[in-house]
Design a protein around this motif. Structure first.
Motif, PDB file in Angstrom:
ATOM      1  N   MET A   1       1.193  -1.116  -0.254  1.00  0.00           N
ATOM      2  CA  MET A   1       0.096   0.098   0.297  1.00  0.00           C
ATOM      3  C   MET A   1       0.594   1.558  -0.166  1.00  0.00           C
ATOM      4  N   LEU A   2       2.369   1.244   0.932  1.00  0.00           N
ATOM      5  CA  LEU A   2       3.078   1.780   0.636  1.00  0.00           C
ATOM      6  C   LEU A   2       3.544   2.563  -1.212  1.00  0.00           C
ATOM      7  N   ASP A   3       3.418   1.323  -1.429  1.00  0.00           N
ATOM      8  CA  ASP A   3       4.388   1.351  -2.784  1.00  0.00           C
ATOM      9  C   ASP A   3       3.648   2.060  -3.821  1.00  0.00           C
ATOM     10  N   ARG A   4       2.261   1.802  -3.647  1.00  0.00           N
ATOM     11  CA  ARG A   4       1.321   1.177  -4.733  1.00  0.00           C
ATOM     12  C   ARG A   4       0.145   2.996  -4.719  1.00  0.00           C
ATOM     13  N   GLU A   5       0.045   3.616  -5.344  1.00  0.00           N
ATOM     14  CA  GLU A   5      -1.183   3.968  -5.824  1.00  0.00           C
ATOM     15  C   GLU A   5      -2.562   2.933  -5.728  1.00  0.00           C
ATOM     16  N   PRO A   6      -4.012   3.198  -4.545  1.00  0.00           N
ATOM     17  CA  PRO A   6      -4.816   2.282  -5.306  1.00  0.00           C
ATOM     18  C   PRO A   6      -5.738   2.220  -6.670  1.00  0.00           C
ATOM     19  N   PRO A   7      -6.003   1.494  -7.504  1.00  0.00           N
ATOM     20  CA  PRO A   7      -6.650   0.298  -6.578  1.00  0.00           C
ATOM     21  C   PRO A   7      -5.113  -0.383  -6.302  1.00  0.00           C
ATOM     22  N   VAL A   8      -5.033  -1.309  -4.915  1.00  0.00           N
ATOM     23  CA  VAL A   8      -4.098  -2.776  -4.900  1.00  0.00           C
ATOM     24  C   VAL A   8      -4.637  -3.874  -5.147  1.00  0.00           C
ATOM     25  N   TYR A   9      -4.240  -4.929  -5.706  1.00  0.00           N
ATOM     26  CA  TYR A   9      -4.317  -6.496  -5.853  1.00  0.00           C
ATOM     27  C   TYR A   9      -3.233  -6.902  -5.354  1.00  0.00           C
ATOM     28  N   VAL A  10      -2.798  -7.305  -4.581  1.00  0.00           N
ATOM     29  CA  VAL A  10      -1.646  -8.424  -4.122  1.00  0.00           C
ATOM     30  C   VAL A  10      -1.524  -9.587  -3.789  1.00  0.00           C
ATOM     31  N   ILE A  11      -1.199 -10.319  -3.798  1.00  0.00           N
ATOM     32  CA  ILE A  11      -0.850 -11.851  -2.989  1.00  0.00           C
ATOM     33  C   ILE A  11       0.493 -12.592  -2.262  1.00  0.00           C
ATOM     34  N   CYS A  12       0.704 -13.082  -1.252  1.00  0.00           N
ATOM     35  CA  CYS A  12       2.060 -11.849  -0.421  1.00  0.00           C
ATOM     36  C   CYS A  12       2.084 -13.426  -0.577  1.00  0.00           C
ATOM     37  N   PRO A  13       2.484 -14.681  -0.924  1.00  0.00           N
ATOM     38  CA  PRO A  13       4.032 -15.527  -0.161  1.00  0.00           C
ATOM     39  C   PRO A  13       4.836 -15.020   0.333  1.00  0.00           C
ATOM     40  N   GLY A  14       5.212 -16.487   0.996  1.00  0.00           N
ATOM     41  CA  GLY A  14       6.206 -16.262   2.078  1.00  0.00           C
ATOM     42  C   GLY A  14       6.968 -17.024   2.955  1.00  0.00           C
ATOM     43  N   ARG A  15       7.589 -17.082   3.483  1.00  0.00           N
ATOM     44  CA  ARG A  15       8.066 -17.896   5.359  1.00  0.00           C
ATOM     45  C   ARG A  15       7.574 -17.123   6.370  1.00  0.00           C
ATOM     46  N   VAL A  16       7.451 -17.406   7.393  1.00  0.00           N
ATOM     47  CA  VAL A  16       7.366 -16.634   8.351  1.00  0.00           C
ATOM     48  C   VAL A  16       7.884 -17.312   9.559  1.00  0.00           C
ATOM     49  N   TYR A  17       7.795 -16.990  11.157  1.00  0.00           N
ATOM     50  CA  TYR A  17       8.305 -17.422  11.994  1.00  0.00           C
ATOM     51  C   TYR A  17       7.291 -17.318  12.901  1.00  0.00           C
ATOM     52  N   ARG A  18       7.521 -18.374  14.105  1.00  0.00           N
ATOM     53  CA  ARG A  18       6.822 -18.302  15.121  1.00  0.00           C
ATOM     54  C   ARG A  18       7.627 -19.202  16.135  1.00  0.00           C
ATOM     55  N   SER A  19       7.267 -18.940  17.722  1.00  0.00           N
ATOM     56  CA  SER A  19       7.611 -19.537  18.656  1.00  0.00           C
ATOM     57  C   SER A  19       7.211 -20.661  18.965  1.00  0.00           C
ATOM     58  N   ASP A  20       6.940 -22.053  18.251  1.00  0.00           N
ATOM     59  CA  ASP A  20       5.856 -23.249  18.168  1.00  0.00           C
ATOM     60  C   ASP A  20       7.321 -24.138  17.976  1.00  0.00           C
ATOM     61  N   GLU A  21       7.311 -25.397  18.753  1.00  0.00           N
ATOM     62  CA  GLU A  21       7.743 -26.951  18.920  1.00  0.00           C
ATOM     63  C   GLU A  21       7.146 -26.954  17.951  1.00  0.00           C
ATOM     64  N   LEU A  22       8.596 -27.840  17.566  1.00  0.00           N
ATOM     65  CA  LEU A  22       8.149 -28.771  16.039  1.00  0.00           C
ATOM     66  C   LEU A  22       7.558 -30.041  16.236  1.00  0.00           C
ATOM     67  N   ASP A  23       5.706 -30.281  15.727  1.00  0.00           N
ATOM     68  CA  ASP A  23       5.794 -31.498  15.905  1.00  0.00           C
ATOM     69  C   ASP A  23       4.591 -32.012  14.975  1.00  0.00           C
ATOM     70  N   ALA A  24       3.628 -32.876  15.000  1.00  0.00           N
ATOM     71  CA  ALA A  24       2.722 -33.320  13.873  1.00  0.00           C
ATOM     72  C   ALA A  24       2.234 -31.729  13.342  1.00  0.00           C
ATOM     73  N   THR A  25       1.196 -31.211  13.974  1.00  0.00           N
ATOM     74  CA  THR A  25       0.849 -30.339  12.950  1.00  0.00           C
ATOM     75  C   THR A  25       1.477 -28.641  13.552  1.00  0.00           C
ATOM     76  N   HIS A  26       2.614 -28.730  14.176  1.00  0.00           N
ATOM     77  CA  HIS A  26       3.006 -27.265  14.590  1.00  0.00           C
ATOM     78  C   HIS A  26       4.454 -26.889  13.567  1.00  0.00           C
ATOM     79  N   THR A  27       5.085 -25.858  13.391  1.00  0.00           N
ATOM     80  CA  THR A  27       6.372 -25.816  12.940  1.00  0.00           C
ATOM     81  C   THR A  27       7.019 -24.280  12.514  1.00  0.00           C
ATOM     82  N   PRO A  28       7.735 -24.057  13.799  1.00  0.00           N
ATOM     83  CA  PRO A  28       8.114 -22.456  14.171  1.00  0.00           C
ATOM     84  C   PRO A  28       8.640 -21.491  12.529  1.00  0.00           C
ATOM     85  N   VAL A  29       8.907 -22.502  11.559  1.00  0.00           N
ATOM     86  CA  VAL A  29       8.991 -21.975  10.170  1.00  0.00           C
ATOM     87  C   VAL A  29       8.552 -22.806   8.986  1.00  0.00           C
TER      88      VAL A  29
END
Length: 374
Positions: free
Chosen positions: A203-231
């Motif tokens: 939104m800061l880089d573009r003038e409206p209208p803005v239509y974007v999709i944002c994929p990528g890795r994210v990080y949270r301090s979760d334990e690695l198990d069958a249903t969670h991963t920190p990355v």
């Protein structure tokens, strides 16, 4: 001028003596017999039949003989040379036969063996699914946007209406980057906990209208198990334009799940709360296994949705006006919607993956069954 020397005896020419011719012949025959391969035979051929070989030099001496002596000397040398050429041809045939037999053994090809014994490669299914999701929205006119994984707190929290006292900003949920010496606790830099900062940057880089999709890795301090991963991998969508409503959001969600799971899939929205959207909702889709037929039907239980008929996919809602203001967008003129979900979770839905650890351990036995998609 003196008359020709008709009494000249060729025996007096050392190279034309019968015993010398026999010796030259025998040396050539011995060299051919001793040659162990065609290369060695070629060297012996040059040495005993070439222009500077003993028999070739002896043959040149015949020209200096008187006429009546040439015939006998020529016959003697010719017989020797003939024997040498015959022995050379015989030995070459013998060595070629040995070579061909050896090649048949050493270079034999078993046509009954598999021709593709090199294992086929496979792309990681998270990469494939992420690109497939991107294709769905690019076809709708959206742009793929990316941003840094090491992010400022303002982009990750403040601009998204996540206040300083919000629990998500605590050390138990967020990885903070250590600051410079003496100011370790004041870096204000984090490993992004979601891809929403890319929406602010868009939104800061573009003038409206803005239509974007944002994929990528994210990080949270979760334990690695069958249903969670920190990355893990997340994908978020942002649409900013004049007159957008929840109806536009619902239609976009329906198109997405129908493109990924089948044309008969539907979604529903359940009220919820997120700081960066207002109103906010949890997005569910019809269970892709039982299609809702397991609800209230004990004879057809569904393990995937626990016989509830719906599967939770992610959060969504209309962009909070405070977020628009933080990104420099006029909330009186523009509105927008956003949603986000984890790609690992969607991969588990689509392919019945039971343990999320399989996605991150790098075992080719997990990735290979997914094959290769371009």
């Amino acid at each position: 001028m003196s008359a020709p020397n008709k009494s000249y005896d060729p025996v007096e020419v050392e190279a034309l003596k019968p015993e010398a011719i026999e010796r030259m012949r025998d040396e050539a025959l011995a060299a051919f017999a001793a040659a162990g391969d065609l290369d060695a035979l070629q060297e012996a051929k040059v040495a005993h039949t070439g222009g500077t070989s003993p028999l070739a030099l002896a043959n040149r001496e015949i020209g200096a003989l008187p006429p009546h002596a040439k015939a006998a000397a020529g016959k003697l040398v010719g017989q020797a040379r003939g024997a040498v050429n015959k022995a050379l041809a015989a030995r070459q045939t013998e060595l070629e036969a040995e070579r061909d037999a050896r090649v048949l053994v050493e270079e034999a090809v078993d046509v009954t063996l598999p021709y593709d014994r090199v294992p086929a490669g496979a792309r990681h299914p998270l990469t494939t699914l992420s690109e497939r999701i991107e294709d769905v929205f690019v076809a709708m006119g959206y742009e793929v946007a990316e941003g840094p994984e090491v992010e400022a707190e303002w982009f990750n929290f403040d601009a998204l209406n996540i206040g300083p006292d919000h629990p998500a900003r605590g050390m138990q949920d967020t990885f903070f980057v250590k600051g410079p010496e003496g100011h370790e606790e004041e870096s204000n830099i984090v490993l992004r906990t979601h891809t929403s900062p890319v929406q602010i940057r868009s939104m800061l880089d573009r003038e409206p209208p803005v239509y974007v999709i944002c994929p990528g890795r994210v990080y949270r301090s979760d334990e690695l198990d069958a249903t969670h991963t920190p990355v893990f991998t997340q994908v978020e969508l942002l649409a900013i334009d004049e007159g957008l409503t929840m109806a536009d959001l619902k239609g976009t969600l329906d198109h997405m799940v129908q493109s990924l799971f089948g044309p008969d899939m539907k979604t529903r929205l359940r009220p919820n709360f997120f700081p960066f959207t207002e109103p906010s909702a949890e997005m569910d889709m019809v269970c892709y296994v039982c299609r809702g037929d397991s609800v209230g039907n004990p004879d057809r239980p569904c393990r995937t949705c626990s016989s509830e008929g719906w599967i939770e996919l992610g959060g969504c809602g209309m962009v909070n006006p405070r977020v628009l203001v933080a990104a420099g967008v006029d909330p009186e003129k523009y509105s927008g919607f956003a949603f986000g979900f984890g790609i690992e979770r969607m991969l588990m839905f689509r392919h019945n993956v039971e343990d999320m650890r399989d996605m991150v351990e790098g075992d080719v036995r997990f990735t290979r069954p997914f094959g290769m998609e371009i």
